[in-house]
Design an enzyme around this catalytic site. Sequence first.
Site, PDB file in Angstrom:
ATOM      1  N   CYS B  87       0.845  -1.201   0.000  1.00  0.00           N
ATOM      2  CA  CYS B  87       0.000   0.000   0.000  1.00  0.00           C
ATOM      3  C   CYS B  87       0.882   1.254   0.000  1.00  0.00           C
ATOM      4  O   CYS B  87       1.526   1.543  -0.982  1.00  0.00           O
ATOM      5  CB  CYS B  87      -0.963  -0.051   1.183  1.00  0.00           C
ATOM      6  SG  CYS B  87      -2.348   1.080   1.025  1.00  0.00           S
ATOM      7  N   HIS B 195      -3.645  -5.643   0.936  1.00  0.00           N
ATOM      8  CA  HIS B 195      -2.977  -5.876   2.225  1.00  0.00           C
ATOM      9  C   HIS B 195      -2.944  -7.360   2.585  1.00  0.00           C
ATOM     10  O   HIS B 195      -3.821  -7.834   3.315  1.00  0.00           O
ATOM     11  CB  HIS B 195      -3.724  -5.128   3.337  1.00  0.00           C
ATOM     12  CG  HIS B 195      -3.523  -3.648   3.315  1.00  0.00           C
ATOM     13  ND1 HIS B 195      -2.486  -3.027   3.952  1.00  0.00           N
ATOM     14  CD2 HIS B 195      -4.233  -2.673   2.722  1.00  0.00           C
ATOM     15  CE1 HIS B 195      -2.564  -1.712   3.764  1.00  0.00           C
ATOM     16  NE2 HIS B 195      -3.620  -1.460   3.010  1.00  0.00           N
ATOM     17  N   GLU B 197      -1.160  -8.753   4.728  1.00  0.00           N
ATOM     18  CA  GLU B 197      -0.933  -8.938   6.177  1.00  0.00           C
ATOM     19  C   GLU B 197      -2.252  -8.947   6.953  1.00  0.00           C
ATOM     20  O   GLU B 197      -2.292  -9.365   8.105  1.00  0.00           O
ATOM     21  CB  GLU B 197       0.018  -7.849   6.708  1.00  0.00           C
ATOM     22  CG  GLU B 197      -0.574  -6.472   6.960  1.00  0.00           C
ATOM     23  CD  GLU B 197      -0.783  -5.613   5.711  1.00  0.00           C
ATOM     24  OE1 GLU B 197      -0.748  -6.154   4.589  1.00  0.00           O
ATOM     25  OE2 GLU B 197      -1.011  -4.390   5.867  1.00  0.00           O
TER      26      GLU B 197
END
Lengths: 729, 217
Positions: B87, B195, B197
């Site tokens: 990002c 994302h 994660e």
Amino acid sequence: MSTPITPALIAEHGLSPDEYARVLALLSREPTLTELGIFSVMWSEHCSYKSTRIWLKTLPTKGPQVIQGPGENAGVVDIGDGDAVVFKMESHNHPSFIEPYQGAATGVGGIMRDVFTMGARPIAMLNALRFGAPDHPRTRHLVSGVVAGIGGYGNCMGVPTVAGEVNFHPAYNGNILVNAMCVGLARTDKIFYSAASGVGSPVVYVGSKTGRDGIHGATMASAEFDDASEEKRPTVQVGDPFTEKLLLEACLELMASDAIIAIQDMGAAGLTSSSAEMASKGNLGIELDLDHVPQREAGMTAYEMMLSESQERMLVILKPGREAEAKKIFDKWELDFAVIGRVTDTRRLVVRHKGEVMADIPVMALADEAPLYERPFVQTPKREPIDPLSVPQQNDYGATILTLVASPDLASRRWVWEQYDHSVMADTVQPPGGDAAIVRVHGTLKGLAMTSDVTPRYCLADPVGGGKQAVAETWRNITAVGGVPLAYTDNMNFGNPQRPEIMGQFVGAIEGLREAGLALAYPVVSGNCSLYNETNGQGILPTPTIGGVGLIADVRKTATMPFKSAGEIILLIGETRGHLGASIYLRDICGREDGPPPPVDLAAERRNGDFVRGLIASGRVTAVHDCSDGGLALTLAEMAMAGGLGAAIEPPKDLPLHAFLFGEDQARYVLTASAPQADAILADAERAGVPALRLGETGGAALTIRGGHTVAIAALKAAHEDFFPKLMG
Amino acid sequence: MNSAVIVFPASNCDRDAADALAKVTGKPSRMVWHGDASVPDDIDLIVLPGGFSYGDYLRTGAMAAHSPIMKDVVRRAKAGTPVLGICNGFQILCEAGLLPGVLMRNANLKFVCRPVPLVVEETQSMYTRNYAKGEAITVPVAHGEGNYFADEETLDQLEGEGRVAFRYVDNPNGSARNIAGILSENRRILGLMPHPERVCDPLTGGTDGKRLFEALL
């Protein structure tokens, strides 16, 4: 050169002649301009709660779980294992109407500071928004600005925005409501408070520099609007979430040490209220030397500095000798750090600027001695009940459901919440769109369920019943996802309290909140009042927004709304009487806003809710959704749309169909379960004295109600999702 | 594997990235301050996390790309140390010249947060080797400026060299050729807007991101 204090100047500062006489008596002399400004903001409705204090005191605020009730920056509730949840909701209505982006953004920033001031890391945001009619010329501009402002601030902070409400009603055409709630996590042994102590200790200013923005924001928020309100744009503060993020990290880093005696954010009335509150809570004095205040522009006066509402600032009282250590942290985060005063034992707020004393006021004059009004009120008259048979029926309730799922108050809010980062921090277990959001307590299996609710049309019809309903609905929404409701925060949005009928709405709503809080053992721990939400004498709907927080012992054991698989049995928990008064059906289908709201039986709420929570905890149900706006039909439609799966419903014969489908009776939940489980649940419900009814079965691609009423799920979904994008273009 | 997460002012996915790495590697990730002069020598993977470094002022990622630590990140990247930019980290990689192209405001000018379906276009990299070519995965996006742009020649080159790692199925931001993530020429730098994660746990949205981190072991 001193400014003469004229009656016109006093009136401009929002002080009544009586209040000014009180200032003279307390000072035993004429105030300076700076002092007049200080009294003006500290005695404003916004800061002093002068119309509401006597009523707020009647609310239940205690319980074994409560660590800190109302009166601090935010409420604190024990959630076990040394963890505490810290939360509060606050309004930013007036500024958001004038300047929607900045008004909403700084509302978010302000409530976050209230929470991290207490030593908590913010972990979730909610917001409750009320706008005027969708076709009002200002509405789109306001919706777009407010949503962008909330996102712009919250997203940058890296705190997920997980739940909220959006309503439209012409009563908000001239006064929108922007209520923002922040939920944070702290350790029970590391909570920070605002009471000053330690005479001689340094008073330290940290964060952004002080500018001329927001001067008199609190006074503006304590007056009605008129056609000239646009001119108040300069009193709206400008937010900088980047600085706030740094301030958050710097404060938490400082809090990890033991250098802090007390800490208070500079919100409404900035330096004035933060210093006065810290001094009054500690029963001490504070001396400030404004020469040391970090300033954004040259030539600011003491008056301007004391009244500025520049954002992203904090006032900290440090243990003597710890300044260098603290400064190092703020240097690292590239934030201003300045010792601007010290704690005294004089119980006076003394302000010096360029060697001159600009203000010298007994602290108690600003706090305990602030005006307190027992304003006259009249109770809202009771409305006549409505016989369902007098309400028009429809031929095709499939079409009625299709209309309602696409109506302004019931359509999907996806357009709104997709502009908010709701998954940052990677702990969002239930994202927006369900009954309550669930955010995991980081690194554990515990979760916090949170929701905000109020039904303003009920509150208009019956403030006591509406207040009760608002509290009960948050309790029910938390229950519907499997949570144990812990406590709530209230954000009381009303019109002009000097009108007895408005004051009557306030008094009634408080009574409702009180009864519900007591019956549900669900205390209030923080809150905020926003009065004078009126334009040219037109008040808003009474809107006591409730933000509820509950605990989930194990986030693997929760319930969600979507239908899960075909062939499951659909059950209704709670009694259906078919109450159509003040319902969505009556308003949006029949064009009538009359009738009393549905009665709230708090004992039934508790009994039914505890039963449903038990079913969720033992894993016996596959989906749960509470019944609220639009009644049972909308509950079923929402479960069907969310699951992409239809249902066939067999209505009972003892009620008119429209009353059964759209009646807004309270204390009800719709569940699904396997067939054998459903039979067992019905038997258990009977034993527990909980009304329960078998409604039908899941399956197919349509929602079908026996008697020829059917609507395709795909059509429902398309209409439901279409409203917001179409409105906003 | 020793990983480091660079913390810029107003990074806000630094903890999420460190948690995902710790979960997969069993070792805590090193948090490295943007003002430091160098990344520790024993680091095998550098992560530039999501967030709003420097408040997105000037241009997203532009100021962070000139942080003191970035000199060393660029040096290490050029020497072959893997760098993952998620990002805002992707934006910083582009601004620092480690990846081609830029990320512009989303085509509809609005921030967007939603789980999006992605197609894994390229499995010949240390990040994507645990996925199947053409596999559909779901990973959330959360950004206001994720609209990937590069000139046609660069885009052709990225495609020709198999450097488009992920593509959107339903483009949420207007990105050229639906590009969600790209690899560097040596395939050791990955920048992506979604994302991964945030999807390493079935309780919080799925596990489609976990294999990206596992592939690094």
